[in-house]
Write a protein that holds these residues in place. Structure first.
Motif, mmCIF file in Angstrom:
data_model
loop_
_atom_site.group_PDB
_atom_site.id
_atom_site.type_symbol
_atom_site.label_atom_id
_atom_site.label_comp_id
_atom_site.label_asym_id
_atom_site.label_seq_id
_atom_site.Cartn_x
_atom_site.Cartn_y
_atom_site.Cartn_z
ATOM 1 N N ASN A 1 -4.198 5.380 4.846
ATOM 2 C CA ASN A 1 -5.253 6.283 4.388
ATOM 3 C C ASN A 1 -4.728 7.692 4.124
ATOM 4 N N SER B 1 -1.921 0.168 -4.352
ATOM 5 C CA SER B 1 -2.062 0.615 -2.969
ATOM 6 C C SER B 1 -3.337 0.077 -2.328
ATOM 7 N N GLN B 2 -4.445 0.113 -3.058
ATOM 8 C CA GLN B 2 -5.714 -0.346 -2.497
ATOM 9 C C GLN B 2 -5.742 -1.863 -2.308
ATOM 10 N N SER C 1 -2.211 11.288 -2.249
ATOM 11 C CA SER C 1 -2.095 11.034 -3.683
ATOM 12 C C SER C 1 -3.286 11.595 -4.455
ATOM 13 N N TYR C 2 -4.472 11.506 -3.865
ATOM 14 C CA TYR C 2 -5.657 11.997 -4.582
ATOM 15 C C TYR C 2 -5.853 13.500 -4.452
ATOM 16 N N THR D 1 -10.916 7.675 -0.974
ATOM 17 C CA THR D 1 -10.196 8.262 0.162
ATOM 18 C C THR D 1 -10.914 8.033 1.486
ATOM 19 N N HIS E 1 -13.899 -0.875 -4.149
ATOM 20 C CA HIS E 1 -12.807 -0.554 -5.066
ATOM 21 C C HIS E 1 -13.222 -0.821 -6.511
ATOM 22 N N VAL F 1 1.323 4.117 -3.136
ATOM 23 C CA VAL F 1 1.122 5.562 -2.976
ATOM 24 C C VAL F 1 2.340 6.330 -3.489
ATOM 25 N N SER G 1 0.818 -1.207 0.000
ATOM 26 C CA SER G 1 0.000 0.000 0.000
ATOM 27 C C SER G 1 0.857 1.265 0.000
ATOM 28 N N THR H 1 -3.253 7.604 0.741
ATOM 29 C CA THR H 1 -4.292 7.627 -0.297
ATOM 30 C C THR H 1 -4.830 9.043 -0.488
ATOM 31 N N SER I 1 -2.350 3.363 -7.959
ATOM 32 C CA SER I 1 -3.337 3.494 -6.889
ATOM 33 C C SER I 1 -4.021 2.164 -6.619
#
Length: 531
Positions: free
Chosen positions: A404, A298-299, A410-411, A373, A325, A279, A275, A407, A295
């Motif tokens: 988290n 990561s998820q 990154s977003y 997110t 997801h 990221v 994860s 995440t 991504s």
């Protein structure tokens, strides 16, 4: 009855390929709507009456080639059939929606169902190998040089990876005289020497780890999911659905070996570092498709963490995150295709003003970002809440918060596309059906969060009681992380070039195979030290 799930898409795809006229599209949509309805009816049957088993030729269960549907596998089937319908609707007016495409696309659907339902190790190997060929063809669909290279890398890496499964299954058969997962699991406690399972376990887990793209075996994934010329619906099906077959087999194989081998602590850390690395690699990308591909890595790491925490609520939270997801990542890949078509670029830094220029696509993207997110009221918040509630350990809670935060960070970068001014002030006109489909999927990310308690009980029989005070606390933590993420990105990462250098790093084919071999040896050494 379960055989219909595997054979029907292949048959309908073949018929649609043969007729190649105006009747093909109505046939496809009539079939897919009926297929979703059938999947839902079988889901209700399993929910009411327990697992469904279909044995070929009337042979004894455990010896026959079997298809097996329990609460987990039939949920994966239902999820896949529904999102496949959305993909077909999205692509209906696209240039690539022709006979070759929908033939291969529906064949892949049948093969994915086979991976979810098959109870026989050799059958799983066959479905895995054939699906690898089909996915490779879909990646190379436009016959561009880069796509052909990416498709061939994907093909050879996964064929080599699947060979580990074949050898492992052979050792299982030599030991037990069985290939059925359920029968082998029942026979495991009878082993006098559990150490005999170290080698077959290591071989089989390498295959599923490769398919799942955990660290350090994820180098092939961006090449496949982020191929420049691949239609967005292909990237969406690979990242939203097909990779879940690897996660599903990860669950099944670990359940099969559970009586003699426990690797939860090992894979907890594998999931965590997967994860974090996902990221870091995503933050180094300029290409929106490559960003979304990393991504996904990561998820998947977060899902593996939830599956490996040894908690029932965290386990089902991870399963619910598989569904979530599939929704928000499919939405993001579909919208990325529309964005690229409108802006004529995939460079995140060159795309601005999405809300102004493409309001519906911008809204769909925003919903999906809020979902992934873990924003309050969105589906990701429920699955992450369940995973977090699987532990009272402050250290593990901290690690989950780090994931988290990564995440969100990154977003923040990805979401910059939504704001600002576009170079062209004239609003774009994306294909209406495609944009509407993406928007509906984005809205579903909200509704599956709002009704998360009901859905987890309906799908999994888990009575989730969301503590209001605790949920508010986690929501405040989310807001704090969002503010910190925006400040950190704008203050340091936006102008940082180190991450971009890291993001462009990739392994050669030889490097990927070397890493796979090293991963296999690592598992052998770890198991030898604990058993």
């Amino acid at each position: 009855m379960l055989g219909i799930f595997v054979l029907a898409p292949i048959l309908i795809g073949t018929i649609a390929y043969i007729i190649r006229d105006t009747w093909a599209k109505p046939l496809l949509f009539l079939f897919q709507f009926s297929y979703v309805a059938f999947a839902f009816s079988q889901f209700l049957s399993v929910k009411a009456n327990g697992p469904i088993i279909w044995n070929t030729g009337g042979y004894t269960d455990g010896l026959a080639l079997s298809l097996f549907a329990d609460s987990l596998s039939i949920f994966m089937v239902l999820m896949t059939s529904f999102i496949y319908l959305a993909f077909l609707i999205f692509a209906v007016n696209a240039d690539y929606f022709h006979s070759k495409f929908y033939f291969m696309f529906l064949v892949l659907e049948g093969l994915i169902m086979g991976l979810f339902l098959s109870s026989d190790l050799f059958n799983i190997f066959v479905f895995s190998e054939v699906s690898t060929v089909v996915v490779s063809i879909l990646i190379m669909l436009n016959k561009e040089k880069q796509a052909i290279y990416d498709g061939m890398i994907y093909f050879f890496v996964n064929v080599i990876g699947s060979s580990f499964l074949l050898f492992g299954a052979g050792m299982i058969y030599r030991t037990f005289g069985l290939l059925d997962i359920r029968a082998v699991s029942a026979a495991m406690p009878m082993l006098e020497e559990p150490q005999a399972m170290i080698l077959p376990y290591a071989m089989m887990i390498v295959t599923v780890s490769n398919k799942t793209a955990v660290m350090p075996l994820f180098s092939w994934l961006p090449k496949a999911h982020g191929t420049p010329s691949a239609p967005p619906v292909i990237s969406a099906v690979l990242s939203g659905l097909y990779i879940k077959s690897g996660v599903y087999l990860f669950i099944r194989f670990n359940q099969m070996f559970a009586p003699v081998i426990d690797m939860q602590s090992f894979f907890f850390w594998v999931g965590f570092f997967t994860s974090v690395m996902g990221v870091i690699m995503a933050l180094g990308q300029r290409d929106i498709k490559l960003f979304l591909a990393y991504s996904t890595v990561s998820q998947v790491g977060l899902i593996v963490v939830g599956l490996s925490m040894g908690s029932n609520v965290a386990y089902w939270g991870a399963v619910y995150h598989i569904f979530n997801h599939a929704l928000f990542k499919s939405t993001l890949f579909l919208t990325s295709g529309l964005i690229e078509k409108e802006y004529k670029t995939r460079n995140i830094h060159e795309i601005r003003g999405l809300f102004r220029r493409m309001p519906w696509v911008g809204a769909a993207t925003a919903f999906a970002v809020l979902g992934i997110t873990g924003a309050p009221f969105f589906n990701g918040s429920i699955s992450k809440y369940m995973i977090a509630n699987g532990t009272k350990d402050a250290g593990i809670t901290l690690l989950l918060n780090i994931i988290n935060l990564g995440t969100i960070l990154s977003y923040v970068k990805y979401s910059a596309m939504l704001f600002g001014k576009s170079r062209e002030e004239q609003p774009g006109k994306p294909e209406r059906i495609a944009a509407a489909t993406a928007f509906v999927l984005g809205v579903i990310s909200l509704f599956t969060g709002l009704f998360g308690e009901f859905l987890t009980e309906f799908f999994f029989g888990i009575e989730l009681q969301v503590d209001t005070a605790e949920y508010i606390k986690k929501s405040l933590v989310y807001v704090f992380m969002l503010v910190a993420g925006v400040a950190f990105y704008k203050g340091l990462l936006k102008r940082d070039r180190i991450l971009e250098r890291i993001g462009t790093t990739e392994l050669t084919f030889n490097g990927i195979i070397t890493v796979m071999t090293g991963y296999f040896i690592t598992i052998l050494v770890f198991l030898s030290s604990v058993l």
